[in-house]
Enzyme design. Structure first.
Site, PDB file in Angstrom:
ATOM      1  N   ARG A 141       0.823  -1.214   0.000  1.00  0.00           N
ATOM      2  CA  ARG A 141       0.000   0.000   0.000  1.00  0.00           C
ATOM      3  C   ARG A 141       0.858   1.266   0.000  1.00  0.00           C
ATOM      4  NH1 ARG A 141      -1.761   1.874   4.551  1.00  0.00           N
ATOM      5  NH2 ARG A 141      -2.325  -0.095   5.517  1.00  0.00           N
TER       6      ARG A 141
ATOM      7  N   TYR B  66     -16.377  16.368 -15.741  1.00  0.00           N
ATOM      8  CA  TYR B  66     -16.758  15.006 -15.393  1.00  0.00           C
ATOM      9  C   TYR B  66     -17.761  15.035 -14.232  1.00  0.00           C
ATOM     10  CZ  TYR B  66     -16.472  10.126 -14.222  1.00  0.00           C
ATOM     11  OH  TYR B  66     -16.798   8.833 -13.981  1.00  0.00           O
TER      12      TYR B  66
ATOM     13  N   ASP C  91      -7.329  18.066 -15.556  1.00  0.00           N
ATOM     14  CA  ASP C  91      -7.753  16.705 -15.890  1.00  0.00           C
ATOM     15  C   ASP C  91      -7.436  16.516 -17.381  1.00  0.00           C
ATOM     16  OD1 ASP C  91      -9.145  14.409 -16.671  1.00  0.00           O
ATOM     17  OD2 ASP C  91     -10.807  14.762 -15.280  1.00  0.00           O
TER      18      ASP C  91
ATOM     19  N   LYS D  81      -9.189   5.091 -19.112  1.00  0.00           N
ATOM     20  CA  LYS D  81      -9.606   5.453 -20.461  1.00  0.00           C
ATOM     21  C   LYS D  81      -8.484   5.168 -21.471  1.00  0.00           C
ATOM     22  CE  LYS D  81     -13.145   6.728 -18.022  1.00  0.00           C
ATOM     23  NZ  LYS D  81     -13.348   8.090 -17.551  1.00  0.00           N
TER      24      LYS D  81
HETATM   25  C1  LIG Z   1     -13.760   8.712 -16.373  1.00  0.00           C
HETATM   26  C2  LIG Z   1     -13.282  10.060 -16.028  1.00  0.00           C
HETATM   27  C3  LIG Z   1     -12.960  10.383 -14.710  1.00  0.00           C
HETATM   28  C4  LIG Z   1     -13.128   9.422 -13.563  1.00  0.00           C
HETATM   29  O1  LIG Z   1     -12.250   8.328 -13.665  1.00  0.00           O
HETATM   30  P1  LIG Z   1     -12.574   6.834 -13.154  1.00  0.00           P
HETATM   31  O2  LIG Z   1     -11.368   6.075 -13.574  1.00  0.00           O
HETATM   32  O3  LIG Z   1     -13.858   6.400 -13.804  1.00  0.00           O
HETATM   33  O4  LIG Z   1     -12.730   6.913 -11.668  1.00  0.00           O
HETATM   34  C5  LIG Z   1     -12.490  11.663 -14.465  1.00  0.00           C
HETATM   35  N1  LIG Z   1     -12.366  12.577 -15.448  1.00  0.00           N
HETATM   36  C6  LIG Z   1     -12.675  12.297 -16.720  1.00  0.00           C
HETATM   37  C7  LIG Z   1     -12.538  13.348 -17.774  1.00  0.00           C
HETATM   38  C8  LIG Z   1     -13.162  11.036 -17.057  1.00  0.00           C
HETATM   39  O5  LIG Z   1     -13.493  10.754 -18.322  1.00  0.00           O
END
Ligand SMILES: *Cc1c(COP(=O)(O)O)cnc(C)c1O
Length: 380
Positions: A47, A99, A171, A196
């Site tokens: 961890r 998001y 992000d 993603k």
């Molecule tokens: C999917 C997504 C998130 C969240 O991520 P997870 O891996 O689903 O927790 C945050 N920001 C954007 C732009 C996303 O597409």
């Protein structure tokens, strides 16, 4: 080294013990130490840190041009551990299009710690500067944004944030560092859902934070991740490393396909507007062209006729599967308003599209039949 070369090699060094060319996965939760806790190779407990995660973090830092990276169990875990590291009572600015999870954190969870969030149109720099004058600890950018593909000027936001004594976080999930490197434009922290494009195959959740500096704030976030436990499993760290090696190649294909589809859709009478930063009609196309290498694999489209018309198109698509998430090999479509809960934020006529790696002609043909007056239309 150029980006494509880094993507293949960063974190991918052959195993020094046996020369294995694929990185090993170390599943060990615990590592031998001496009687007084003396560490043999720097590790104690999974961890806190582990060899597979170290490889992934080295790759993430290299690809974003950062000083240090932290991998987390999901994008939301990355977002949460960062926001929870701000002092109680802090004020943050978040994008009006972002998001959904960030919006929910800002409304439900942050106020519990006295952290307040103001929604701002990050493309409107005067509005951001005015909001920042109220005192702010962190400005959050998401560009291009989910799901309306809004584009914010990262360098300008960095100046506004820094003038206000705030950090700028970006992000970078939609663009990935293959197309856009926020730290080089002045951002302090980059956040990813590696679920993603980094993973790239819709089979591996993960998140990441990449820091411009290995400073006290980085140490505080690392300490919080260790103690609150939102870590990535070694197996998912390994899958993410595996995906990253082909990230530049996949992104080039995603961009090519998305551009072809965006151009086609823009010419369709059934389409009200296409949101894609690569189109000259996008209101911030020039900003996108200046800060991005290419425009990505995500777009959204508003269908003339409102909710029912949009749902009819979504139901008629065959290659594009109705599913959430994005960044995989397969093309997906989603009526966001239907999945955003009781108070949807997205327009009812909007479909979000993750353009996959199929042949662009097949993707365009699928939209052509779905928008057209084929046999299925009588049912709608
Ligand atoms: C999917 C997504 C998130 C969240 O991520 P997870 O891996 O689903 O927790 C945050 N920001 C954007 C732009 C996303 O597409």
């Amino acid at each position: 080294m150029r980006f494509e070369t880094l993507a293949v090699h960063a974190g991918g060094e052959p195993d020094p013990g046996n020369g294995a060319m694929a990185p090993p996965i170390h599943l060990a939760t615990t590592f031998r130490h001496g009687p007084a806790g003396e560490r043999e190779a720097g590790y104690e407990y999974q961890r806190e840190g582990n060899p597979t995660q170290d490889r992934l973090e080295a790759m993430l830092a290299a690809l974003e041009g950062g000083a240090a990276a932290l991998a987390t169990g999901s994008g939301m875990a990355a977002m949460s551990v960062l926001l929870d590291s701000l002092p109680a009572g802090a004020r943050v600015l978040i994008p009006d299009d972002c998001y959904t999870g960030l919006r929910v954190l800002a409304h439900e969870f942050l106020p519990q710690r006295g952290v307040s969030a103001a929604l701002v149109d990050m493309a409107d720099l005067d509005a951001v500067a005015a909001a920042a004058r109220g005192g702010v600890a962190l400005v959050w950018a998401e560009t291009p944004s989910n799901p309306q593909l809004k584009v914010a000027d990262i360098a300008a936001l960095a100046r506004i944030a820094h003038d206000a004594g705030a950090l700028l976080t970006c992000d970078n999930t939609f663009a990935t560092p293959a197309l856009q490197q926020p730290l080089a434009l002045g951002a302090d922290v980059v956040m990813h859902s590696t679920t993603k494009y980094f993973g790239g195959h819709s089979d591996c959740m993960g998140g990441a934070l990449v820091f411009a500096r290995r400073d006290a704030f980085f140490e505080a976030v690392a300490h919080r991740r260790h103690l609150t436990g939102g870590i990535l499993s070694p197996f998912n760290a390994w899958l993410t490393l595996r995906g990253a090696r082909s990230l530049p190649a996949r992104m080039a294909w995603h961009c090519r396909n998305a551009r072809a589809l965006a151009v086609f859709l823009e010419g369709q009478p059934a389409v009200e507007v296409v949101h894609y930063p690569g189109l000259a009609s996008h209101p911030r196309h020039a900003v996108a062209a200046a800060q991005m290498r290419d425009f990505g694999g995500m777009l959204s489209v508003r269908i003339r006729g409102g909710r029912e018309a949009a749902l009819r198109v979504a139901s008629r698509l065959k290659l594009f599967t109705n599913a959430t998430s994005l960044g995989g090999c397969e093309s997906l479509v989603e009526h966001r308003a239907s999945v955003e809960g009781a108070t949807p934020f997205s327009p009812q006529d909007l479909l979000r599209v993750s353009v996959g790696l199929e042949h662009p002609d097949d993707l365009v043909a699928d939209w052509a039949q779905a928008l057209g007056d084929g046999p299925a239309s009588s049912a709608g």
